[in-house]
Motif scaffolding. Structure first.
Motif, PDB file in Angstrom:
ATOM      1  N   LEU A   1       0.865  -1.132   0.486  1.00 54.44           N
ATOM      2  CA  LEU A   1       0.141   0.017  -0.069  1.00 54.44           C
ATOM      3  C   LEU A   1       1.085   1.237  -0.125  1.00 54.44           C
ATOM      4  N   CYS A   2       1.609   1.446  -0.841  1.00 60.48           N
ATOM      5  CA  CYS A   2       2.375   2.601  -1.105  1.00 60.48           C
ATOM      6  C   CYS A   2       2.138   3.401  -2.484  1.00 60.48           C
ATOM      7  N   PRO A   3       1.801   5.046  -1.849  1.00 54.56           N
ATOM      8  CA  PRO A   3       0.778   5.420  -3.132  1.00 54.56           C
ATOM      9  C   PRO A   3       1.335   6.070  -3.600  1.00 54.56           C
TER      10      PRO A   3
ATOM     11  N   TYR B   1       9.158  11.839  -6.076  1.00 53.74           N
ATOM     12  CA  TYR B   1       9.217  10.393  -7.501  1.00 53.74           C
ATOM     13  C   TYR B   1       9.646   9.565  -6.747  1.00 53.74           C
ATOM     14  N   HIS B   2       8.559   8.245  -7.425  1.00 56.48           N
ATOM     15  CA  HIS B   2       9.136   6.992  -6.641  1.00 56.48           C
ATOM     16  C   HIS B   2      10.494   5.989  -6.866  1.00 56.48           C
ATOM     17  N   TRP B   3      11.113   5.687  -6.051  1.00 57.83           N
ATOM     18  CA  TRP B   3      12.756   4.796  -6.031  1.00 57.83           C
ATOM     19  C   TRP B   3      11.901   3.533  -7.747  1.00 57.83           C
TER      20      TRP B   3
ATOM     21  N   ASP C   1      16.757   2.208  -2.038  1.00 55.07           N
ATOM     22  CA  ASP C   1      15.860   3.626  -1.718  1.00 55.07           C
ATOM     23  C   ASP C   1      14.567   2.813  -1.485  1.00 55.07           C
ATOM     24  N   ALA C   2      14.128   1.746  -1.522  1.00 55.64           N
ATOM     25  CA  ALA C   2      12.964   0.913  -1.737  1.00 55.64           C
ATOM     26  C   ALA C   2      12.970   0.455  -0.123  1.00 55.64           C
ATOM     27  N   ALA C   3      13.597   0.266   0.631  1.00 52.78           N
ATOM     28  CA  ALA C   3      14.266   0.358   1.849  1.00 52.78           C
ATOM     29  C   ALA C   3      13.728   1.283   3.198  1.00 52.78           C
ATOM     30  N   HIS C   4      13.997   2.769   2.444  1.00 50.27           N
ATOM     31  CA  HIS C   4      13.810   3.930   2.681  1.00 50.27           C
ATOM     32  C   HIS C   4      12.537   4.930   2.071  1.00 50.27           C
ATOM     33  N   CYS C   5      11.814   3.804   1.586  1.00 44.53           N
ATOM     34  CA  CYS C   5      10.626   4.779   1.314  1.00 44.53           C
ATOM     35  C   CYS C   5       9.763   4.922   2.239  1.00 44.53           C
ATOM     36  N   GLU C   6       9.031   6.578   1.891  1.00 46.10           N
ATOM     37  CA  GLU C   6       8.080   6.854   2.744  1.00 46.10           C
ATOM     38  C   GLU C   6       7.127   6.757   3.016  1.00 46.10           C
ATOM     39  N   GLY C   7       6.615   6.718   2.133  1.00 48.28           N
ATOM     40  CA  GLY C   7       5.085   6.121   1.493  1.00 48.28           C
ATOM     41  C   GLY C   7       4.196   6.076   2.485  1.00 48.28           C
ATOM     42  N   ARG C   8       2.837   6.383   2.954  1.00 51.70           N
ATOM     43  CA  ARG C   8       2.336   6.167   3.898  1.00 51.70           C
ATOM     44  C   ARG C   8       0.807   5.994   3.966  1.00 51.70           C
ATOM     45  N   VAL C   9      -0.175   5.518   4.488  1.00 50.72           N
ATOM     46  CA  VAL C   9      -0.953   5.046   4.452  1.00 50.72           C
ATOM     47  C   VAL C   9      -2.044   5.389   5.521  1.00 50.72           C
TER      48      VAL C   9
END
Length: 346
Positions: free
Chosen positions: A247-249, A259-261, A297-305
């Motif tokens: 669930l990464c917006p 911009y997404h990784w 970069d995926a490990a540090h992704c800050e997408g939140r729902v």
């Protein structure tokens, strides 16, 4: 020499058992075998006592054909080896049946004949890739005698080391020898090089302009096909982000500051394919640096729902899922590119 090696040599040369016995007994001066305790073991026989593999292949007097080079060197070869390898040699074998066992090759040197036979014989060791002159000679012999089947496959195996390092030199040699199949293989292997490397290759000045244009057109078609596959791959995995990235917006966010990784990886991958569209260049280990950066970069992704502290399953799971899913789908893309490029004719 191990007992396993002796078995292999016996399979190659029926006379090997007799030769080995002679080597074992020659110091005893007896008509029959020496006592078991006096016999040398296989480990006591030096390499000098055993004929070279090439000599073993082409020395049995029971072979049906004697191939003779320009300087008179003779090679004993089973007729079926020559027939399977070349229609030219097959015709020559049919012609000599009524006249004897000798197949004369008066325009070929000893080195030429040995190279031809090593490429033709399914048990022969492939010549070492010592110089490109040897490769050019192999191409010339393969085209002159129209090597086919397993013999042609062995020529391609022999040339493999130069496909990776000098594909355009192989292409030029194929053009000069008028070998379409090798032209296509060499043109495809040249996709390992950048456009600049192709344009600046001096060897291409030696071929007619139409072949140079065909090489460039072939590359453009391959690049277009590979990039289209990469773009479709990107769309497919972006649209299925709920299954792939949890669930990464941010993967579908229009905000360029977020911009997404995954899109960064796709952009890098597209640029990589534009530069070198060969299937090997979009597979491990070539892509390892891109994959490593994407996973970081995926490990540090800050997408939140939702609130991670309250509901873990409502938060971004890019770091977990990317490490599991990215390697196999990149392999899937590489395989798709390889299959599609194989369909493009030169």
């Amino acid at each position: 020499m191990s007992s396993r090696s002796a078995l292999v040599l016996r399979a190659i040369d029926p006379l090997f058992a007799t030769r080995l016995r002679d080597v074992q007994y020659h110091d005893h001066g007896a008509a029959g075998p020496p006592p078991p305790g006096d016999r040398p073991s296989l480990h006591e026989i030096t390499q000098d006592d055993i004929p070279a593999p090439t000599a073993l292949l082409f020395c049995p007097p029971s072979a049906q054909v004697i191939v003779r080079s320009a300087n008179g060197t003779e090679y004993h070869v089973p007729r079926q080896v020559l027939v399977d390898a070349s229609p030219i040699l097959e015709t020559m074998c049919d012609h000599i049946q009524a006249e004897g066992r000798v197949l004369e090759l008066p325009d070929q040197t000893e080195e030429d004949v040995q190279l031809l036979l090593l490429l033709s014989h399914p048990l022969g060791p492939l010549p070492p890739p010592t110089s490109f002159e040897v490769a050019q000679q192999a191409i010339r012999l393969a085209t002159k005698y129209q090597l086919r089947g397993k013999a042609q496959d062995r020529v391609f195996m022999f040339l493999r080391s130069w496909w990776h390092t000098k594909p355009l030199k192989v292409f030029v040699a194929a053009v000069k020898s008028e070998w379409p199949g090798l032209m296509q293989k060499a043109a495809r292997e040249s996709l390992r090089l950048t456009v600049r490397q192709v344009v600046e290759c001096d060897e291409l000045d030696e071929i007619p302009t139409p072949f140079y244009r065909r090489l460039i057109a072939h590359r453009e078609e391959c690049v277009g096909t590979a990039v289209a596959l990469a773009d479709n791959w990107r769309k497919a995995h972006t649209s299925s982000f709920s299954n792939f990235f949890g669930l990464c917006p941010r993967i579908v966010s229009a905000d360029t500051s977020k911009y997404h990784w995954f899109h960064k990886l796709c952009d890098d991958l597209r640029a990589h394919i534009l530069a070198t569209p060969h299937p090997d260049t979009i597979s491990a280990p070539t892509l390892d640096p891109l994959l490593e950066r994407a996973l970081r970069d995926a490990a540090h992704c800050e997408g939140r729902v939702g609130n991670e502290a309250v509901d873990f399953y409502n938060t971004c799971q890019c770091g977990i899922l990317a490490s599991m899913k990215l390697p196999p789908i990149l392999k899937e893309l590489s395989k798709a590119v390889e299959d599609k490029l194989a369909e493009i004719s030169f």
